[in-house]
Scaffold this active site. Structure first.
Site, PDB file in Angstrom:
ATOM      1  CD  GLN A  99      -2.149  -2.191   0.746  1.00 38.72           C
ATOM      2  OE1 GLN A  99      -2.547  -1.935   1.879  1.00 38.72           O
ATOM      3  NE2 GLN A  99      -2.928  -2.719  -0.173  1.00 38.72           N
ATOM      4  CE  LYS A 127      -5.640  -1.365   3.951  1.00 37.63           C
ATOM      5  NZ  LYS A 127      -4.490  -2.029   3.378  1.00 37.63           N
ATOM      6  CG  ASP A 132      -3.399  -7.216   6.652  1.00 40.63           C
ATOM      7  OD1 ASP A 132      -4.557  -6.940   6.323  1.00 40.63           O
ATOM      8  OD2 ASP A 132      -2.392  -6.714   6.130  1.00 40.63           O
TER       9      ASP A 132
END
Ligand code: GUN
Length: 280
Positions: A94, A50, A117
């Protein structure tokens, strides 16, 4: 022309589009805050990738590495701080989190307008009414692949195998929003083979190596494989790749859906930036 979808190539094209748009922004660049708790090896690899993608497209990335002993309260407190920080446009926690932390509480805490997300129930609800701006990355990556290969989704029989909150459910909603006739199959589905044989588009996201076999599909079907599995130590997907002989289009593993996830995250960071700057 090959019937194998090149996800790596499409991901690069989209990243370059995002990069170009960011280069043309006036003032501050977008900023993504990534929070990782504990030492899960796969998570650390994801986060590294990322950060690499952020650097490529010109997004500032701040990564918070927290000990696996971090309490839920401490994590919620950090999210609160990031929610209120005007310099932070996107927040990503995460997953998976250590078992002592309630994932739902954490996802609920993220400001939905910074939820790159697309996991917050607000954004899931917006998706269900076809009004979401921030949509989860892997499902939107699958749709983007279909569109970039000029697949007409409207009116097609689309079958999604898998009903996870992260992939199966949102992709079913996205396909419905694109006017497909959608069926979502799962472990309790009866006569799956009947459904797979009717489908024009099949998306498989169950995490079972080589699950979908050539005898289960019709000639000319479009196959999207979200799986990342191992068979005899070798990386493979949920679709037996010999299905490529019958499919009109198929995503390989690796090099299909995989590279699209982080790319769509970059796109979401830019969208979140625009939302916060009232330029969308
Ligand atoms: N863990 C594995 N994939 C993902 C993802 O797309 N988002 C987050 N937050 N965690 C993950």
């Amino acid at each position: 022309m090959s019937n194998i979808i090149n996800g790596t190539e499409i991901a690069k094209i989209i990243k370059d589009e995002v990069k170009k748009e960011i280069e043309n922004l006036q003032g501050k660049k977008p900023c993504l805050a990534v929070v990782i708790v504990g030492n899960d090896e796969a998570s650390h690899i994801y986060v590294k990738n990322k950060n690499k993608a952020c650097e490529y497209v010109g997004i500032k990335s701040d990564t918070y590495f927290l000990e696996d002993t971090t309490t839920e309260e401490e994590l919620l407190c950090l999210i609160d701080k990031l929610n209120n920080d005007d310099n932070v446009n996107g927040i990503l926690v995460q997953l998976p989190l250590p078992s002592h932390i309630n994932e739902k509480n954490v996802l609920l805490k993220i400001n939905p307008l910074k939820d790159v997300d697309g996991f917050h129930p607000y954004n899931i609800g917006m998706l269900s009414t076809n009004s979401a701006m921030l949509k989860s990355c892997t499902p939107s990556g699958c749709i983007e692949l279909l569109k970039r290969y000029n697949v007409e989704i409207k009116g097609k029989n689309a079958l999604v195998i898998g009903r996870s909150n992260i992939v199966g459910k949102p992709i079913s909603m996205m396909l419905l929003n694109e006017d497909a006739t959608v069926t979502t199959a799962h472990t309790k589905t009866k006569d799956l083979e009947y459904l797979t044989k009717q489908a024009d588009i099949i998306i498989v996201a169950i995490g079972v190596a080589n699950f979908l076999k050539p005898h289960m599909i019709k000639e000319g079907v479009i196959l999207i494989d979200v799986g990342m599995d191992r068979y005899n130590g070798k990386l493979c997907g949920d679709i037996d790749f010999s299905c490529s002989k019958k499919a009109s289009l198929i995503t390989p593993v690796p090099g299909g859906v995989g590279p699209m996830t982080i790319t769509m995250l970059m796109k979401n960071c830019l969208i979140a930036y625009k939302i916060q700057n009232n330029t969308i």
